[in-house]
Design a protein around this motif. Sequence first.
Motif, mmCIF file in Angstrom:
data_model
loop_
_atom_site.group_PDB
_atom_site.id
_atom_site.type_symbol
_atom_site.label_atom_id
_atom_site.label_comp_id
_atom_site.label_asym_id
_atom_site.label_seq_id
_atom_site.Cartn_x
_atom_site.Cartn_y
_atom_site.Cartn_z
ATOM 1 N N LEU A 141 0.837 -1.190 0.000
ATOM 2 C CA LEU A 141 0.000 0.000 0.000
ATOM 3 C C LEU A 141 0.873 1.241 0.000
ATOM 4 N N GLU A 142 0.482 2.223 -0.771
ATOM 5 C CA GLU A 142 1.173 3.497 -0.761
ATOM 6 C C GLU A 142 0.811 4.236 0.522
ATOM 7 N N PRO A 143 1.737 5.033 1.063
ATOM 8 C CA PRO A 143 1.386 5.829 2.251
ATOM 9 C C PRO A 143 0.237 6.781 1.955
ATOM 10 N N PRO A 144 -0.556 7.152 2.969
ATOM 11 C CA PRO A 144 -1.669 8.075 2.737
ATOM 12 C C PRO A 144 -1.158 9.425 2.237
ATOM 13 N N ARG A 145 -1.957 10.093 1.432
ATOM 14 C CA ARG A 145 -1.565 11.398 0.867
ATOM 15 C C ARG A 145 -1.960 12.512 1.775
#
Length: 145
Positions: A141-145
């Motif tokens: 998962l990409e880190p939250p923006r």
Amino acid sequence: MLHHAYYWRERNPGDGPGPAARYVKGWGRPGDTAVIAVDDAFPVGAAWYRLFRRDQPGYGFIDEETPELAIAVVPSRRGRGIGEALLDALCERARADGYGSLSLSVERGNEALVSFYEQHGFSRVAGDGGAEHSMTMLRRLEPPR
């Protein structure tokens, strides 16, 4: 919903709690998270993740920091995008909660589901998913923006 996730071919669950009980027993502990799809006031699908310990792993266990995901959609509502919406919502929730990845277990032979998960960023990983009849998949998962 657990029945629909675990017994995807409508196998007879038999007597007793069975191996799927590990996914709901004591629900509400830290790391337990779920989303539910409702259609016309009835639940038609659910997706949830849970953290497992190394000494009591789920079938898709990676490590103690990676929640294991499960998704179920009732048979009469499959093929309508409900599973995809549940998966997207739960991945967003996991990302917002600071998890770097999600894992899951898929029964060998369910190539349609393996393909679905691969199209949504999951990869097959080494290991047998805790049972000779399943495989483990992982999505970073990409880190939250």
